[in-house]
Design an enzyme around this catalytic site. Sequence first.
Site, PDB file in Angstrom:
ATOM      1  N   THR A 109     -77.073  -1.359  46.199  1.00 14.21           N
ATOM      2  CA  THR A 109     -76.942  -0.457  45.056  1.00 14.21           C
ATOM      3  C   THR A 109     -75.600   0.274  45.062  1.00 14.21           C
ATOM      4  OG1 THR A 109     -77.980   1.412  46.211  1.00 14.21           O
ATOM      5  CG2 THR A 109     -79.431  -0.079  45.004  1.00 14.21           C
ATOM      6  N   ASP A 110     -75.271   0.844  43.900  1.00 13.86           N
ATOM      7  CA  ASP A 110     -74.072   1.664  43.771  1.00 13.86           C
ATOM      8  C   ASP A 110     -74.450   3.144  43.943  1.00 13.86           C
ATOM      9  OD1 ASP A 110     -75.271   2.431  41.356  1.00 13.86           O
ATOM     10  OD2 ASP A 110     -73.949   1.187  40.130  1.00 13.86           O
ATOM     11  N   GLN A 111     -73.534   4.045  43.661  1.00 10.40           N
ATOM     12  CA  GLN A 111     -73.796   5.474  43.838  1.00 10.40           C
ATOM     13  C   GLN A 111     -74.906   5.998  42.930  1.00 10.40           C
ATOM     14  OE1 GLN A 111     -69.915   7.285  43.350  1.00 10.40           O
ATOM     15  NE2 GLN A 111     -69.781   7.600  45.563  1.00 10.40           N
ATOM     16  N   VAL A 125     -78.375   2.041  41.375  1.00 14.28           N
ATOM     17  CA  VAL A 125     -78.602   0.851  40.550  1.00 14.28           C
ATOM     18  C   VAL A 125     -78.037  -0.362  41.292  1.00 14.28           C
ATOM     19  CG1 VAL A 125     -77.953  -0.275  38.375  1.00 14.28           C
ATOM     20  CG2 VAL A 125     -78.523   2.169  38.397  1.00 14.28           C
TER      21      VAL A 125
END
Length: 139
Positions: free
Chosen positions: A15-17, A20
């Site tokens: 995931t990203d920050q 997601v």
Amino acid sequence: MVINETDVTVRYQETDQMGVVYHSNYFVWFEIGRTRLIEQLGFDYIAMEEEGILAPVIDIQASYKTPVRYGQTARVETKIAEYNGFRVTYSYKIFTEDNQLSVTGTSTHVCVKKSNFRPISIKKHFPELHETYLNAMES
């Protein structure tokens, strides 16, 4: 038509920050689904590679609809969309755990000799796989 369904639990590193799933990880999930479909059909990449055959991607695409988030379980549906004896295109749909369509995509592959990377005929070199692919598209 044979469709493989594989569940993938989202790991933090995917995931990203925002929590997601980062877009490139869906391609990894495509590979998981494709490998499981091939296994479901009674074949595996390892046996092909032991015979000196590889199946590189020659085209891949994805369309993003709804995000999958950290901690969720996604469902990857994989099927054979097109096959002509040389090229095979797999089609993918990824769903969120509440069954919303998240990603659609395709990947196209050819089989090549490992020694020279020249394409081979699946129909000629792997007749059982050829027939299985044809049947998987029709059933």
